[in-house]
Design a protein around this motif. Structure first.
Motif, PDB file in Angstrom:
ATOM      1  N   PHE A  15       0.837  -1.205   0.000  1.00  0.00           N
ATOM      2  CA  PHE A  15       0.000   0.000   0.000  1.00  0.00           C
ATOM      3  C   PHE A  15       0.869   1.252   0.000  1.00  0.00           C
ATOM      4  CE2 PHE A  15      -2.044   3.362   2.539  1.00  0.00           C
ATOM      5  CZ  PHE A  15      -3.095   3.668   1.677  1.00  0.00           C
ATOM      6  N   ILE A  16       1.854   1.300   0.876  1.00  0.00           N
ATOM      7  CA  ILE A  16       2.709   2.489   0.973  1.00  0.00           C
ATOM      8  C   ILE A  16       3.615   2.612  -0.247  1.00  0.00           C
ATOM      9  CG2 ILE A  16       4.583   3.565   2.305  1.00  0.00           C
ATOM     10  CD1 ILE A  16       3.243   2.292   4.822  1.00  0.00           C
ATOM     11  N   ASN A  17       4.221   1.516  -0.644  1.00  0.00           N
ATOM     12  CA  ASN A  17       5.194   1.523  -1.729  1.00  0.00           C
ATOM     13  C   ASN A  17       4.541   1.712  -3.101  1.00  0.00           C
ATOM     14  OD1 ASN A  17       7.033  -0.604  -3.659  1.00  0.00           O
ATOM     15  ND2 ASN A  17       8.168   0.912  -2.459  1.00  0.00           N
ATOM     16  N   HIS A  18       3.315   1.211  -3.289  1.00  0.00           N
ATOM     17  CA  HIS A  18       2.636   1.275  -4.596  1.00  0.00           C
ATOM     18  C   HIS A  18       1.480   2.260  -4.608  1.00  0.00           C
ATOM     19  CE1 HIS A  18       4.351  -2.060  -6.978  1.00  0.00           C
ATOM     20  NE2 HIS A  18       4.769  -2.436  -5.787  1.00  0.00           N
ATOM     21  N   ASP A  19       0.510   2.015  -3.736  1.00  0.00           N
ATOM     22  CA  ASP A  19      -0.742   2.765  -3.813  1.00  0.00           C
ATOM     23  C   ASP A  19      -0.588   4.244  -3.462  1.00  0.00           C
ATOM     24  OD1 ASP A  19      -1.820   0.351  -4.517  1.00  0.00           O
ATOM     25  OD2 ASP A  19      -2.784  -0.028  -2.589  1.00  0.00           O
ATOM     26  N   LEU A  20       0.375   4.582  -2.630  1.00  0.00           N
ATOM     27  CA  LEU A  20       0.597   5.989  -2.294  1.00  0.00           C
ATOM     28  C   LEU A  20       1.594   6.660  -3.230  1.00  0.00           C
ATOM     29  CD1 LEU A  20       0.695   5.881   1.621  1.00  0.00           C
ATOM     30  CD2 LEU A  20      -1.235   6.407   0.120  1.00  0.00           C
ATOM     31  N   SER A  21       2.039   5.927  -4.232  1.00  0.00           N
ATOM     32  CA  SER A  21       3.035   6.430  -5.172  1.00  0.00           C
ATOM     33  C   SER A  21       2.540   7.675  -5.899  1.00  0.00           C
ATOM     34  CB  SER A  21       3.362   5.327  -6.183  1.00  0.00           C
ATOM     35  OG  SER A  21       4.355   5.744  -7.059  1.00  0.00           O
ATOM     36  N   ASN A  22       3.396   8.696  -5.937  1.00  0.00           N
ATOM     37  CA  ASN A  22       3.097   9.918  -6.682  1.00  0.00           C
ATOM     38  C   ASN A  22       4.414  10.646  -6.950  1.00  0.00           C
ATOM     39  OD1 ASN A  22       3.463  12.202  -4.609  1.00  0.00           O
ATOM     40  ND2 ASN A  22       2.151  10.745  -3.512  1.00  0.00           N
ATOM     41  N   PRO A  23       4.449  11.511  -7.949  1.00  0.00           N
ATOM     42  CA  PRO A  23       5.708  12.181  -8.306  1.00  0.00           C
ATOM     43  C   PRO A  23       6.315  13.017  -7.171  1.00  0.00           C
ATOM     44  CG  PRO A  23       4.113  12.431 -10.067  1.00  0.00           C
ATOM     45  CD  PRO A  23       3.386  11.805  -8.903  1.00  0.00           C
ATOM     46  N   PHE A  24       5.465  13.673  -6.371  1.00  0.00           N
ATOM     47  CA  PHE A  24       5.992  14.490  -5.278  1.00  0.00           C
ATOM     48  C   PHE A  24       6.710  13.619  -4.247  1.00  0.00           C
ATOM     49  CE2 PHE A  24       5.390  16.632  -1.115  1.00  0.00           C
ATOM     50  CZ  PHE A  24       6.214  17.732  -1.352  1.00  0.00           C
ATOM     51  N   PHE A  25       6.083  12.522  -3.813  1.00  0.00           N
ATOM     52  CA  PHE A  25       6.722  11.603  -2.874  1.00  0.00           C
ATOM     53  C   PHE A  25       7.959  10.954  -3.489  1.00  0.00           C
ATOM     54  CE2 PHE A  25       3.153  10.373   0.343  1.00  0.00           C
ATOM     55  CZ  PHE A  25       3.131  11.677   0.797  1.00  0.00           C
ATOM     56  N   ASP A  26       7.885  10.660  -4.795  1.00  0.00           N
ATOM     57  CA  ASP A  26       9.045  10.075  -5.471  1.00  0.00           C
ATOM     58  C   ASP A  26      10.262  10.993  -5.367  1.00  0.00           C
ATOM     59  OD1 ASP A  26       7.466   7.920  -6.156  1.00  0.00           O
ATOM     60  OD2 ASP A  26       7.329   8.444  -8.289  1.00  0.00           O
ATOM     61  N   TRP A  27      10.032  12.287  -5.369  1.00  0.00           N
ATOM     62  CA  TRP A  27      11.115  13.266  -5.225  1.00  0.00           C
ATOM     63  C   TRP A  27      11.492  13.468  -3.758  1.00  0.00           C
ATOM     64  CZ3 TRP A  27      10.495  18.041  -2.712  1.00  0.00           C
ATOM     65  CH2 TRP A  27      11.610  18.875  -2.751  1.00  0.00           C
ATOM     66  N   LEU A  28      10.473  13.601  -2.889  1.00  0.00           N
ATOM     67  CA  LEU A  28      10.704  13.988  -1.499  1.00  0.00           C
ATOM     68  C   LEU A  28      11.206  12.856  -0.604  1.00  0.00           C
ATOM     69  CD1 LEU A  28      10.426  16.248   0.637  1.00  0.00           C
ATOM     70  CD2 LEU A  28       8.085  15.439   1.026  1.00  0.00           C
ATOM     71  N   MET A  29      10.637  11.696  -0.704  1.00  0.00           N
ATOM     72  CA  MET A  29      10.950  10.626   0.248  1.00  0.00           C
ATOM     73  C   MET A  29      12.406  10.148   0.203  1.00  0.00           C
ATOM     74  SD  MET A  29       8.529  10.431   2.244  1.00  0.00           S
ATOM     75  CE  MET A  29       7.216  11.609   2.134  1.00  0.00           C
ATOM     76  N   PRO A  30      13.045  10.056  -0.960  1.00  0.00           N
ATOM     77  CA  PRO A  30      14.472   9.713  -0.919  1.00  0.00           C
ATOM     78  C   PRO A  30      15.298  10.752  -0.156  1.00  0.00           C
ATOM     79  CG  PRO A  30      13.614   9.255  -3.096  1.00  0.00           C
ATOM     80  CD  PRO A  30      12.528   9.985  -2.337  1.00  0.00           C
ATOM     81  N   LEU A  31      14.901  12.015  -0.223  1.00  0.00           N
ATOM     82  CA  LEU A  31      15.590  13.053   0.551  1.00  0.00           C
ATOM     83  C   LEU A  31      15.358  12.874   2.052  1.00  0.00           C
ATOM     84  CD1 LEU A  31      14.820  16.308  -1.473  1.00  0.00           C
ATOM     85  CD2 LEU A  31      17.016  15.120  -1.287  1.00  0.00           C
ATOM     86  N   MET A  32      14.120  12.595   2.430  1.00  0.00           N
ATOM     87  CA  MET A  32      13.761  12.493   3.843  1.00  0.00           C
ATOM     88  C   MET A  32      14.508  11.368   4.558  1.00  0.00           C
ATOM     89  SD  MET A  32      11.586  14.888   4.550  1.00  0.00           S
ATOM     90  CE  MET A  32      12.588  15.894   3.499  1.00  0.00           C
ATOM     91  N   ARG A  33      14.887  10.325   3.860  1.00  0.00           N
ATOM     92  CA  ARG A  33      15.565   9.203   4.496  1.00  0.00           C
ATOM     93  C   ARG A  33      17.079   9.296   4.358  1.00  0.00           C
ATOM     94  NH1 ARG A  33      18.444   5.884   1.505  1.00  0.00           N
ATOM     95  NH2 ARG A  33      18.104   4.203   2.968  1.00  0.00           N
ATOM     96  N   ASN A  34      17.559  10.331   3.693  1.00  0.00           N
ATOM     97  CA  ASN A  34      18.988  10.504   3.497  1.00  0.00           C
ATOM     98  C   ASN A  34      19.582  11.288   4.667  1.00  0.00           C
ATOM     99  OD1 ASN A  34      21.579  11.199   2.693  1.00  0.00           O
ATOM    100  ND2 ASN A  34      20.987  11.623   0.592  1.00  0.00           N
ATOM    101  N   PRO A  35      20.459  10.669   5.467  1.00  0.00           N
ATOM    102  CA  PRO A  35      21.035  11.370   6.628  1.00  0.00           C
ATOM    103  C   PRO A  35      21.754  12.673   6.250  1.00  0.00           C
ATOM    104  CG  PRO A  35      21.544   9.036   6.738  1.00  0.00           C
ATOM    105  CD  PRO A  35      20.921   9.284   5.386  1.00  0.00           C
ATOM    106  N   LYS A  36      22.327  12.742   5.071  1.00  0.00           N
ATOM    107  CA  LYS A  36      23.033  13.963   4.653  1.00  0.00           C
ATOM    108  C   LYS A  36      22.074  15.142   4.509  1.00  0.00           C
ATOM    109  CE  LYS A  36      26.729  11.465   2.417  1.00  0.00           C
ATOM    110  NZ  LYS A  36      27.241  10.941   1.178  1.00  0.00           N
ATOM    111  N   PHE A  37      20.834  14.867   4.170  1.00  0.00           N
ATOM    112  CA  PHE A  37      19.835  15.924   4.037  1.00  0.00           C
ATOM    113  C   PHE A  37      19.600  16.634   5.368  1.00  0.00           C
ATOM    114  CE2 PHE A  37      15.378  17.347   4.175  1.00  0.00           C
ATOM    115  CZ  PHE A  37      15.359  18.191   3.074  1.00  0.00           C
ATOM    116  N   TRP A  38      19.767  15.893   6.461  1.00  0.00           N
ATOM    117  CA  TRP A  38      19.476  16.418   7.789  1.00  0.00           C
ATOM    118  C   TRP A  38      20.687  17.044   8.475  1.00  0.00           C
ATOM    119  CZ3 TRP A  38      14.605  17.134   8.515  1.00  0.00           C
ATOM    120  CH2 TRP A  38      13.679  16.292   7.898  1.00  0.00           C
TER     121      TRP A  38
END
Length: 189
Positions: A15-38
């Motif tokens: 559900f999270i990986n597929h059904d919530l998929s959208n271009p904004f999350f595709d851009w944002l979520m890799p940043l949110m989990r990247n320790p360097k971003f923080w």
């Protein structure tokens, strides 16, 4: 782990990986989990604590670093090898449909070390600063939860991995917060 719980976890992952998929999350979520971003946030916490609380602030940062180090080491080097749970991107059941938005990563999946580390930080800071600034608790929990959600969204962890990491990291954060209060009993945030 019971099959019903594994199936629920896989369905929630899908559900999270597929059904919530959208271009904004595709851009944002890799940043949110990247320790360097923080890094700017981490630097702010260090500078603020030392600037505002001087020696006590330096001790606070040492305890925070010990909490994260302990959470990280025990999660990645002790718990994960004992549990041996495959990541969704390596699990034969989910790997075929996993939308991998980042590299699969090495090692095992349970618990999520990202979740463990970020919840250790969140609960440590909340434990220390809640009396003075009530907003710290919801802000840090939201921040750590977004990191956890991102781990599932990008396809490297199951929801139970991040939940287990969040619970364990919270306990570590509180434990080290109690230790800091014991060592520096007169600290006032």
């Amino acid at each position: 782990m019971p099959d019903s719980l594994l199936n629920f976890d896989r369905h929630l992952f899908y559900f999270i990986n597929h059904d919530l998929s959208n271009p904004f999350f595709d851009w944002l979520m890799p940043l949110m989990r990247n320790p360097k971003f923080w890094i700017p946030l981490y630097l702010f916490i260090i500078v603020f604590c030392i600037w505002r609380y001087k020696k006590q602030g330096a001790i606070l940062i040492v305890f925070l670093a010990m909490a994260v180090g302990f959470a990280d080491y025990t999660s990645a080097s002790i718990i994960k090898p004992q549990v041996n749970r495959l990541r969704p991107c390596r699990d034969p059941v989910t790997a075929q449909t996993d939308i991998a938005r980042v590299g699969c990563g090495t090692g095992y999946s349970f618990p999520s070390t990202h979740a463990t580390d970020h919840f250790a930080i969140a609960l440590f800071l909340s434990w220390i600063f809640f009396k003075r600034w009530k907003w710290v608790l919801p802000a840090t929990i939201l921040w750590a939860a977004v990191v956890c959600f991102a781990q599932v969204y990008v396809g490297v962890h199951y929801p139970l991995d991040v939940t287990g990491g969040a619970v364990y990291g919270s306990l570590v954060g509180i434990l080290f917060g109690l230790g800091f209060r014991k060592i520096v009993p007169g600290f006032r945030a």
